[in-house]
Write a protein that holds these residues in place. Structure first.
Motif, short mmCIF file in Angstrom:
data_model
loop_
_atom_site.label_atom_id
_atom_site.label_comp_id
_atom_site.label_asym_id
_atom_site.label_seq_id
_atom_site.Cartn_x
_atom_site.Cartn_y
_atom_site.Cartn_z
N GLU A 37 19.71 30.71 42.62
CA GLU A 37 21.09 31.11 42.35
C GLU A 37 21.15 32.45 41.63
O GLU A 37 21.94 33.33 42.00
CB GLU A 37 21.79 30.06 41.49
CG GLU A 37 22.22 28.84 42.23
CD GLU A 37 22.92 27.85 41.33
OE1 GLU A 37 23.75 27.10 41.86
OE2 GLU A 37 22.65 27.81 40.12
N LYS A 44 22.73 39.97 45.69
CA LYS A 44 23.92 39.91 46.54
C LYS A 44 23.63 40.49 47.94
O LYS A 44 24.09 41.58 48.28
CB LYS A 44 25.08 40.64 45.90
CG LYS A 44 25.55 39.99 44.64
CD LYS A 44 26.71 40.73 44.02
CE LYS A 44 27.05 40.06 42.70
NZ LYS A 44 27.88 40.87 41.88
N THR A 49 27.53 38.57 51.58
CA THR A 49 28.76 39.05 50.95
C THR A 49 29.77 39.60 51.94
O THR A 49 30.93 39.78 51.58
CB THR A 49 28.45 40.14 49.91
OG1 THR A 49 27.75 41.20 50.54
CG2 THR A 49 27.64 39.57 48.76
N MET A 56 36.12 32.21 52.63
CA MET A 56 35.36 32.52 51.44
C MET A 56 33.99 33.06 51.84
O MET A 56 33.43 32.66 52.86
CB MET A 56 35.20 31.26 50.58
CG MET A 56 34.77 31.55 49.17
SD MET A 56 34.99 30.17 48.02
CE MET A 56 34.15 28.85 48.80
N LYS A 57 33.46 33.97 51.04
CA LYS A 57 32.15 34.56 51.34
C LYS A 57 31.06 33.50 51.40
O LYS A 57 31.10 32.51 50.68
CB LYS A 57 31.78 35.60 50.28
CG LYS A 57 32.71 36.79 50.26
CD LYS A 57 32.33 37.72 49.14
CE LYS A 57 33.32 38.87 49.06
NZ LYS A 57 33.02 39.77 47.97
N ASN A 60 29.43 32.65 48.03
CA ASN A 60 30.15 31.70 47.19
C ASN A 60 29.91 30.26 47.65
O ASN A 60 29.78 29.36 46.82
CB ASN A 60 31.65 32.01 47.19
CG ASN A 60 31.94 33.30 46.48
OD1 ASN A 60 31.14 33.79 45.72
ND2 ASN A 60 33.11 33.87 46.75
N TRP A 61 29.85 30.05 48.96
CA TRP A 61 29.56 28.71 49.48
C TRP A 61 28.17 28.26 49.03
O TRP A 61 27.97 27.10 48.67
CB TRP A 61 29.67 28.67 51.00
CG TRP A 61 31.07 28.61 51.49
CD1 TRP A 61 31.74 29.58 52.17
CD2 TRP A 61 31.99 27.53 51.36
NE1 TRP A 61 33.02 29.17 52.45
CE2 TRP A 61 33.19 27.91 51.96
CE3 TRP A 61 31.90 26.27 50.77
CZ2 TRP A 61 34.29 27.08 52.00
CZ3 TRP A 61 33.01 25.43 50.81
CH2 TRP A 61 34.19 25.85 51.43
N PHE A 63 26.57 29.20 46.34
CA PHE A 63 26.64 28.87 44.91
C PHE A 63 27.25 27.48 44.70
O PHE A 63 26.76 26.70 43.89
CB PHE A 63 27.46 29.91 44.15
CG PHE A 63 26.76 31.22 43.95
CD1 PHE A 63 25.38 31.28 43.85
CD2 PHE A 63 27.47 32.38 43.86
CE1 PHE A 63 24.74 32.49 43.66
CE2 PHE A 63 26.84 33.59 43.66
CZ PHE A 63 25.47 33.64 43.56
#
Length: 127
Positions: A37, A44, A49, A56-57, A60-61, A63
């Motif tokens: 993580e 990134k 990204t 949603m990016k 983010n999924w 994470f």
């Protein structure tokens, strides 16, 4: 009347000789997930990204998924859910998973609505 806890992780794939070894094994697993993580958060990658999935990016999924994996595993091993009856395990595990998915759904759709209102409904973004 105490009983012995299972000294294995990953459904019996890795077995330990003592509780101390098992704690270290779980700590290493959780540390690896956390390191992944952190590495993704620092680097990134462009692929993660600039691509989107359900608004949603991808980063983010990833994470969200890794955080849920860590939370599940902490509850499974340190709260001894593996030693409980399956109905209690399901009640404890599936309820938060359902609620988190529902929360993500609501947040994504509401945020998209608010964004569209500000984008198309106003002349400028005045905050």
């Amino acid at each position: 009347m105490a009983h012995e806890h299972k000294l294995e992780i990953f459904r019996g794939l890795v077995k330990f000789k003592s509780n101390t070894q098992k704690i270290w094994g779980v700590l290493i697993f959780l540390s690896i997930v956390t390191a992944v993580e952190v590495a993704l958060g620092i680097t990134k990658p462009r692929f993660l990204t600039h691509n989107y999935f359900i608004g949603m990016k991808l980063l983010n999924w990833i994470f969200i998924i890794l955080t849920l994996v860590k939370a599940y595993y902490i509850a499974w091993d340190f709260m001894h859910l593996r030693d409980e009856k399956s109905s209690l395990r399901r009640a404890i595990v599936w309820t938060p998973i359902f609620l988190v998915c529902y929360l993500i759904f609501i947040l994504l759709f509401e945020a998209d609505y608010i964004y569209n209102v500000f984008k198309e409904g106003f002349v400028a973004w005045n905050f």
